[in-house]
Design a protein around this motif. Structure first.
Motif, PDB file in Angstrom:
ATOM      1  N   ALA A   1      -4.550 -23.459  -3.318  1.00  0.00           N
ATOM      2  CA  ALA A   1      -4.605 -23.100  -4.819  1.00  0.00           C
ATOM      3  C   ALA A   1      -4.681 -21.615  -4.929  1.00  0.00           C
ATOM      4  O   ALA A   1      -3.695 -21.103  -6.482  1.00  0.00           O
ATOM      5  CB  ALA A   1      -6.399 -23.632  -4.746  1.00  0.00           C
ATOM      6  N   TYR A   2      -4.808 -20.510  -4.149  1.00  0.00           N
ATOM      7  CA  TYR A   2      -4.347 -19.489  -4.375  1.00  0.00           C
ATOM      8  C   TYR A   2      -2.866 -19.300  -4.185  1.00  0.00           C
ATOM      9  O   TYR A   2      -2.304 -18.641  -5.191  1.00  0.00           O
ATOM     10  CB  TYR A   2      -4.848 -18.896  -3.131  1.00  0.00           C
ATOM     11  N   PHE A   3      -2.090 -19.557  -3.960  1.00  0.00           N
ATOM     12  CA  PHE A   3      -0.564 -19.811  -4.021  1.00  0.00           C
ATOM     13  C   PHE A   3       0.620 -20.845  -5.181  1.00  0.00           C
ATOM     14  O   PHE A   3       1.014 -20.590  -5.462  1.00  0.00           O
ATOM     15  CB  PHE A   3       0.000 -19.735  -2.819  1.00  0.00           C
ATOM     16  N   THR A   4      -0.709 -21.761  -6.081  1.00  0.00           N
ATOM     17  CA  THR A   4       0.251 -22.779  -6.747  1.00  0.00           C
ATOM     18  C   THR A   4      -0.758 -22.035  -8.190  1.00  0.00           C
ATOM     19  O   THR A   4      -0.492 -21.278  -9.074  1.00  0.00           O
ATOM     20  CB  THR A   4      -0.585 -23.766  -6.315  1.00  0.00           C
TER      21      THR A   4
ATOM     22  N   PHE B   1     -10.558 -23.378 -10.238  1.00  0.00           N
ATOM     23  CA  PHE B   1     -10.625 -24.224 -11.744  1.00  0.00           C
ATOM     24  C   PHE B   1     -11.200 -23.264 -12.941  1.00  0.00           C
ATOM     25  O   PHE B   1     -11.344 -23.217 -13.817  1.00  0.00           O
ATOM     26  CB  PHE B   1     -10.977 -25.374 -12.317  1.00  0.00           C
ATOM     27  N   ALA B   2     -12.639 -22.063 -12.134  1.00  0.00           N
ATOM     28  CA  ALA B   2     -13.710 -21.708 -13.088  1.00  0.00           C
ATOM     29  C   ALA B   2     -13.665 -20.968 -12.506  1.00  0.00           C
ATOM     30  O   ALA B   2     -13.409 -19.232 -13.226  1.00  0.00           O
ATOM     31  CB  ALA B   2     -14.489 -22.940 -12.772  1.00  0.00           C
ATOM     32  N   GLY B   3     -14.279 -20.667 -11.137  1.00  0.00           N
ATOM     33  CA  GLY B   3     -15.054 -19.098 -10.588  1.00  0.00           C
ATOM     34  C   GLY B   3     -13.491 -18.103  -9.857  1.00  0.00           C
ATOM     35  O   GLY B   3     -13.296 -16.517 -11.122  1.00  0.00           O
ATOM     36  N   ALA B   4     -12.493 -18.535  -9.413  1.00  0.00           N
ATOM     37  CA  ALA B   4     -11.390 -17.434  -9.251  1.00  0.00           C
ATOM     38  C   ALA B   4     -10.812 -17.032 -10.599  1.00  0.00           C
ATOM     39  O   ALA B   4      -9.720 -15.856 -11.318  1.00  0.00           O
ATOM     40  CB  ALA B   4     -10.464 -18.339  -9.095  1.00  0.00           C
ATOM     41  N   VAL B   5     -10.519 -18.095 -12.545  1.00  0.00           N
ATOM     42  CA  VAL B   5      -9.818 -18.121 -13.644  1.00  0.00           C
ATOM     43  C   VAL B   5     -10.903 -16.485 -13.829  1.00  0.00           C
ATOM     44  O   VAL B   5     -10.238 -16.325 -14.590  1.00  0.00           O
ATOM     45  CB  VAL B   5      -9.808 -19.158 -14.076  1.00  0.00           C
TER      46      VAL B   5
ATOM     47  N   TRP C   1      -6.639 -23.016 -23.362  1.00  0.00           N
ATOM     48  CA  TRP C   1      -6.967 -24.295 -22.178  1.00  0.00           C
ATOM     49  C   TRP C   1      -7.681 -23.995 -20.675  1.00  0.00           C
ATOM     50  O   TRP C   1      -8.787 -24.333 -19.946  1.00  0.00           O
ATOM     51  CB  TRP C   1      -6.238 -25.390 -22.327  1.00  0.00           C
ATOM     52  N   VAL C   2      -6.653 -23.327 -19.757  1.00  0.00           N
ATOM     53  CA  VAL C   2      -7.474 -22.628 -19.141  1.00  0.00           C
ATOM     54  C   VAL C   2      -8.724 -22.044 -18.370  1.00  0.00           C
ATOM     55  O   VAL C   2      -8.794 -22.642 -17.756  1.00  0.00           O
ATOM     56  CB  VAL C   2      -6.075 -22.162 -17.736  1.00  0.00           C
ATOM     57  N   ALA C   3      -8.914 -21.571 -19.630  1.00  0.00           N
ATOM     58  CA  ALA C   3     -10.258 -20.592 -19.569  1.00  0.00           C
ATOM     59  C   ALA C   3     -11.233 -21.184 -20.225  1.00  0.00           C
ATOM     60  O   ALA C   3     -12.521 -21.846 -20.342  1.00  0.00           O
ATOM     61  CB  ALA C   3      -9.898 -19.225 -20.028  1.00  0.00           C
ATOM     62  N   SER C   4     -10.823 -21.947 -21.418  1.00  0.00           N
ATOM     63  CA  SER C   4     -11.624 -22.537 -22.031  1.00  0.00           C
ATOM     64  C   SER C   4     -12.180 -23.827 -21.934  1.00  0.00           C
ATOM     65  O   SER C   4     -13.175 -24.176 -21.797  1.00  0.00           O
ATOM     66  CB  SER C   4     -10.694 -22.511 -24.058  1.00  0.00           C
TER      67      SER C   4
END
Length: 480
Positions: free
Chosen positions: A14-17, A90-94, A411-414
């Motif tokens: 996920a870090y690289f993608t 999808f939540a914490g790292a974002v 949407w990646v944050a909302s």
């Protein structure tokens, strides 16, 4: 074991993608000067290298959260693995990436300032109060937890009060001195100890073929506690934590270039997720079910840490592992107080160049925290949990607003912001420390509340887009 290894692999990939996708959506500007240079003051704004910033960020955000939380969350069974992986990616790292990068674009601003700018002045005052409360709770929790671990490690040779006092003394110096004097020098060493201890536990789990349970959606909590929202409140650090939004501005003021953001903010959250996976797996495999529940009831998550460390790594390795765990809360507690000092100073517009200006803000914080150390740890953790979740939702809405105003894919944050709003409201309505309503009533009430908040968010997006003089990013040129 397969579920555990696959989960670790997903976090790394996920870090690289996905991390790269978030970076692309945000839009890094490598030529843009960072506050570390444009606002350099020798106290909080100081350029530091990427590797040093990464380790400092990891220690700032980690605390006991990615260890104590997953250990208590392990009572739910392998479903905890799902939350750690999905929540982290999808939540914490974002959450961590957006709050850190938006802070860089706004002169190293803290969350209350960002909330005021993007969500309205009322939110600034509310978030300021909530953030300071959260940091006080974090600082208090991260005094009592390591003090207890050290007390047990030394078999009571040194009085608990003396250990607690010594940690407070360290916190005072770390809060008041320039960021590169203690934090910048000591943290890289302590960060290495943390990583080594976590790797040691993880390697022994795999090497000994520990019976880590495979994936199941079944709720295995002995008391039948609801997965939603209690699992999300229990496992915060390691999945998503609003506390991180109070820590990222420390590093946003020392970052040399925006291109380092993915490694420092998104990447270190992934590392924290891996640490959480290791300790959740250790708790499940060594003390699963009733035994784990009884162990936590007897000595708390700290006792589980000691049992896991010495069982897997022996006397010397176990001692080093426990020391690595002790490092975590201490190196988050000091920056919690530092962040509280910076947030209050920004709020009342008090320059922090003079030690006296830092001192009269910091000392009352320590006095309040000392009083709070007399509270029950479990109760403190619950208050910390719900405050933490609420702050994470607000921080994600700030990130979503930042992207939405620019017609970027918000949407990646909302979406995670909406989810964490539902988590927070459900817990507040249902929990004994909240309104104590039945769970079904809490679900309905939380859903209605979440919809109202989304409508208000959409309306604010429209207003901000219509504001012709609205500055997304503050000028940080030398002339600023």
């Amino acid at each position: 074991m397969i579920t555990f290894l696959l989960s670790i692999a997903l976090l790394i990939v996920a870090y690289f993608t996905y991390g790269k996708l978030i970076e692309k959506i945000f839009g890094v500007k490598e030529a843009r000067p960072t506050p570390a240079y444009s606002m350099k003051d020798g106290v909080d704004y100081i350029p530091m290298g990427t590797n040093r910033n990464s380790l400092i960020q990891l220690l700032n955000i980690a605390g006991v959260g990615p260890i104590f939380g997953p250990i208590m969350g392990a009572l739910y069974g392998p479903v905890a693995f799902i939350w750690i992986v999905v929540g982290c990616i999808f939540a914490g790292a974002v959450h961590d990436y957006l709050t850190g990068m938006i802070s860089i674009r706004n002169k190293g601003a803290h969350l209350p300032q960002l909330a005021g700018k993007f969500l309205g002045k009322t939110m600034k005052h509310m978030v300021n109060a909530i953030a300071v409360l959260l940091l006080l709770l974090v600082g208090t929790v991260f005094v009592t937890a390591p003090a207890g671990l050290l007390f047990n490690l030394m078999n009571g040779w040194v009085a608990l009060g003396v250990i607690t006092g010594a940690i407070f003394v360290y916190y005072i110096f770390a809060t008041l001195l320039p960021v590169d004097k203690i934090i910048g020098r000591v943290y890289p060493i302590l960060g290495a100890l943390l990583v080594i201890s976590a790797i040691g536990v993880g390697v022994m789990l795999v090497g000994t073929g520990a019976p880590i349970p495979e994936l199941t959606l079944q709720n295995m909590h002995p008391a039948g506690a609801a997965i939603f929202p209690l699992l999300m409140i229990t496992i915060a650090c390691g999945a998503i934590s609003g506390f991180h939004a109070t820590q990222s501005p420390i590093i946003s003021r020392t970052m040399q270039n925006e291109r380092n953001g993915r490694k420092v903010f998104y990447g270190m959250m992934i590392v924290e997720g891996i640490i959480a996976m290791i300790w959740a797996a250790a708790a499940m495999s060594l003390f699963y079910g009733t035994d784990l529940s009884e162990l936590i009831a007897t000595g708390g998550a700290g006792l589980v840490v000691s049992e896991v460390a010495f069982t897997l790594l022996g006397a010397i390795g176990g001692t080093l592992a426990v020391l690595g765990v002790i490092v975590l809360p201490i190196t988050s507690g000091d920056t919690a107080f530092r962040s509280a000092r910076m947030i209050i100073a920004d709020y009342i517009k008090l320059p922090q160049l003079k030690v006296a200006s830092r001192l009269w803000i910091a000392l009352p914080l320590f006095a309040i925290s000392f009083v709070l150390t007399n509270m029950d740890f479990t109760l403190l953790w619950r208050y910390f949990g719900v405050t933490n979740a609420a702050i994470s939702a607000i921080a994600l809405f700030v990130g979503a607003m930042y992207l939405a105003i620019q017609y970027k894919f918000h949407w990646v944050a909302s979406i995670p912001a909406t989810f964490m709003t539902m988590v927070s409201l459900t817990f507040i309505l249902n929990a004994p420390i909240g309104f104590g309503l039945p769970m079904i009533t809490s679900y309905i009430g939380a859903a209605v509340g979440t919809i109202i908040i989304l409508v208000l968010f959409a309306y604010k997006v429209k207003l901000n887009r219509a504001e012709t003089n609205f500055k997304i990013d503050e000028d940080v040129s030398k002339a600023a």
